[in-house]
Scaffold this motif. Structure first.
Motif, PDB file in Angstrom:
ATOM      1  N   ALA A 133       0.838  -1.205   0.000  1.00 44.17           N
ATOM      2  CA  ALA A 133       0.000   0.000   0.000  1.00 44.17           C
ATOM      3  C   ALA A 133       0.876   1.260   0.000  1.00 44.17           C
ATOM      4  CB  ALA A 133      -0.923  -0.009   1.220  1.00 44.17           C
ATOM      5  N   GLY A 135       3.840   3.816  -2.243  1.00 44.97           N
ATOM      6  CA  GLY A 135       3.699   4.675  -3.421  1.00 44.97           C
ATOM      7  C   GLY A 135       3.383   3.897  -4.692  1.00 44.97           C
ATOM      8  N   ALA A 136       4.084   2.796  -4.926  1.00 46.41           N
ATOM      9  CA  ALA A 136       3.871   2.022  -6.158  1.00 46.41           C
ATOM     10  C   ALA A 136       2.466   1.421  -6.159  1.00 46.41           C
ATOM     11  CB  ALA A 136       4.938   0.933  -6.289  1.00 46.41           C
ATOM     12  N   ASN A 156      -1.960  -5.577   2.995  1.00 45.19           N
ATOM     13  CA  ASN A 156      -0.762  -4.850   3.440  1.00 45.19           C
ATOM     14  C   ASN A 156      -0.420  -5.170   4.881  1.00 45.19           C
ATOM     15  OD1 ASN A 156       1.305  -2.967   2.620  1.00 45.19           O
ATOM     16  ND2 ASN A 156       0.481  -1.581   4.168  1.00 45.19           N
ATOM     17  N   ARG A 157       0.907  -5.124   5.148  1.00 47.00           N
ATOM     18  CA  ARG A 157       1.391  -5.421   6.501  1.00 47.00           C
ATOM     19  C   ARG A 157       0.867  -4.388   7.487  1.00 47.00           C
ATOM     20  NH1 ARG A 157       7.788  -5.027   6.969  1.00 47.00           N
ATOM     21  NH2 ARG A 157       7.232  -2.910   6.377  1.00 47.00           N
ATOM     22  N   SER A 158       1.003  -3.115   7.153  1.00 48.36           N
ATOM     23  CA  SER A 158       0.481  -2.084   8.056  1.00 48.36           C
ATOM     24  C   SER A 158      -0.988  -1.828   7.720  1.00 48.36           C
ATOM     25  CB  SER A 158       1.304  -0.790   7.900  1.00 48.36           C
ATOM     26  OG  SER A 158       0.465   0.337   7.936  1.00 48.36           O
ATOM     27  N   ARG A 161      -2.010   1.920   6.658  1.00 48.15           N
ATOM     28  CA  ARG A 161      -1.706   2.316   5.280  1.00 48.15           C
ATOM     29  C   ARG A 161      -2.640   1.612   4.285  1.00 48.15           C
ATOM     30  NH1 ARG A 161       4.551   2.009   3.523  1.00 48.15           N
ATOM     31  NH2 ARG A 161       4.622   3.901   2.277  1.00 48.15           N
ATOM     32  N   MET A 203      13.571  -7.112  -3.707  1.00 45.20           N
ATOM     33  CA  MET A 203      14.411  -6.150  -4.428  1.00 45.20           C
ATOM     34  C   MET A 203      15.876  -6.314  -4.011  1.00 45.20           C
ATOM     35  SD  MET A 203      13.820  -2.056  -4.703  1.00 45.20           S
ATOM     36  CE  MET A 203      14.536  -1.516  -3.180  1.00 45.20           C
ATOM     37  N   VAL A 227       6.413  -5.493  -9.290  1.00 43.51           N
ATOM     38  CA  VAL A 227       6.962  -4.163  -9.576  1.00 43.51           C
ATOM     39  C   VAL A 227       8.483  -4.153  -9.484  1.00 43.51           C
ATOM     40  CG1 VAL A 227       4.930  -2.896  -8.767  1.00 43.51           C
ATOM     41  CG2 VAL A 227       6.804  -3.346  -7.178  1.00 43.51           C
ATOM     42  N   GLY A 250       8.858  -6.341 -13.537  1.00 43.25           N
ATOM     43  CA  GLY A 250       8.860  -4.912 -13.219  1.00 43.25           C
ATOM     44  C   GLY A 250       9.633  -4.075 -14.217  1.00 43.25           C
TER      45      GLY A 250
END
Ligand code: NDP
Length: 285
Positions: A133, A135-136, A156-158, A161, A203, A227, A250
Motif C-alpha cells: 500500500a 507509493g507504487a 498490506n502489513r500495516s 496504510r 528487491m 513491480v 517490473g
C-alpha cells in the motif's frame, strides 16, 4: 562557406535522493541518443529543503520537464501549477511536464504499469489483488481502478496504510475496494484474476526473498505481476511461472513509465526496445 552548427541542447531533470545509480537516467539518455536528439537527462541530488528554489530554476532555465523521486514526489506538488487527473488522486508526482508557461504534475508509474499489463490482460471488469500500500501500490491501484477493474483487494502489513488506500479508492473512484490484513502466508481468493506484488520484497540486495504468500493458491488462469525491476525475475514470478500463471516483470513498468515521460516531454514516441535493452544492461534480462 562557414559550416552551420546547432548546439541547442534541451534538458530534463531528476530531483531526489540516491540518484547515482538511477537506471532511468541511463535508459532515457540511450533513447535520446538513439533518436539523434540533443537532449540530456540530468540528476540533481536534492531533498525538500531547496525544492522551491529548484523548481524556480526549472522555469528560469527552460528545462523541458523532469522526474521527481523520493523524497520529492509529494512535496513538489505545491510548487507546480496543476496536476493531471491520476496524479491528483494519488497526490504524488513522478513526472513534471511543461505546458506553455505551466508546470504540470503527472504520475507515469501507474500508467507505465497499465501499459505493461495491457500486453497480457485488460483490467476492465477484473478482480485484482495488490500486495502493498506504498507509493507504487497507490499508483497502480488508482490507474487500475480508473481502467475499470471490478474489484481491488489491498493486502498490506500495516493495516493503517492499507485502509487509507482502500478509503481513497472507495471515495475517489468507482471500484469496489476492500482491505485484507496480511497475516502469515496470504491465501488468494479463488476468484482473483490479477495479482500484483507492489511491495519492495525481493528487491536487490534481498533478491530471492520470499513473499508471505501461499503459492498453492496461484492458478494458471491468473496474471501475476511484480513491480521489482532489480532483479527482473523475482522468486514470486518464478513460483507463478512454475504454477502456469502468465507473468509480467517490473522492467516493463519501468520502461513504460519512461516511454510515457519521454512522450510527455518531447511529443515523440521513443523506441521502447532500446529503452528495455538499456535497463537489461544494468539489471540483466
Ligand atoms: P514504499 O516504501 O512506499 O512501500 C513499500 C511497501 O512494501 C509497503 O506496502 C510496505 O508495507 C511493503 N513492505 C516492505 N517490506 C515488507 C515486508 N517485509 N513484509 C510485508 N510488506 C513489506 O515503496 P514504493 O511503493 O515506492 O516501492 C515499492 C517497490 O516498487 C520498490 O521495490 C520499488 O523499487 C518498486 N517500484 C518499481 C517501479 C517500476 O517502474 N518497476 C516504480 C516504482 C516503484 P508497510 O506499509 O506495512 O510498511
Amino acid at each position: 562557406m562557414a559550416r552551420q552548427w546547432n548546439f541547442k541542447q534541451e534538458l530534463v531533470f531528476c530531483f531526489g535522493h540516491h540518484l547515482a545509480d538511477n537506471p532511468t537516467q541511463h535508459m532515457l539518455e540511450k533513447a535520446f541518443r538513439h533518436h539523434g536528439m540533443n537532449w540530456r537527462y540530468v540528476n540533481f541530488e536534492l531533498g525538500n529543503e531547496r525544492l522551491a528554489e529548484a523548481v524556480r530554476a526549472v522555469r528560469v532555465l527552460g528545462f523541458r520537464g523532469g522526474n521527481c523521486t523520493m523524497p520529492c514526489k509529494v512535496t513538489v506538488i505545491p510548487h507546480l501549477d496543476r496536476l493531471g487527473q491520476s496524479a491528483g488522486l494519488m497526490e504524488a508526482v513522478n513526472c513534471v511536464v511543461v505546458d506553455g508557461e505551466e508546470l504540470v504534475g503527472e504520475n507515469t508509474d501507474g500508467k507505465g504499469f497499465l501499459q505493461s499489463l495491457g500486453e497480457v490482460s485488460d483490467p476492465a471488469g477484473k478482480r485484482v489483488t495488490i500486495l502493498g500500500a506504498g507509493g507504487a501500490a497507490r499508483a497502480i491501484a488508482v490507474e487500475t481502478a480508473l481502467a475499470g477493474a471490478s474489484r481491488i483487494t489491498i493486502v498490506n502489513r500495516s493495516p493503517r496504510r492499507g485502509r487509507q488506500l482502500v478509503e481513497l479508492l472507495r471515495t475517489r473512484t468507482e471500484v469496489e475496494a476492500r482491505f485484507l490484513p496480511w497475516e502469515g502466508d496470504h491465501a488468494l481468493s479463488e476468484d482473483t484474476q490479477i495479482l500484483i506484488n507492489a511491495t519492495s520484497i525481493g528487491m536487490h540486495p534481498d533478491a530471492g526473498a520470499r513473499i508471505p504468500l501461499r503459492t498453492d493458491t496461484l492458478t494458471p488462469e491468473m496474471v501475476v505481476a511484480d513491480v521489482i525491476a532489480n532483479p527482473p525475475l523475482t522468486r514470486l514470478l518464478q513460483d507463478a511461472a512454475d504454477r502456469g500463471c502468465t507473468v509480467l516483470d517490473g522492467l516493463g513498468m519501468l520502461v513504460n513509465q519512461g516511454v510515457i515521460s519521454f512522450r510527455y516531454w518531447t511529443g515523440q514516441d521513443p523506441d521502447s526496445a532500446v529503452m528495455r535493452a538499456a535497463l537489461e544492461e544494468v539489471f540483466g534480462g
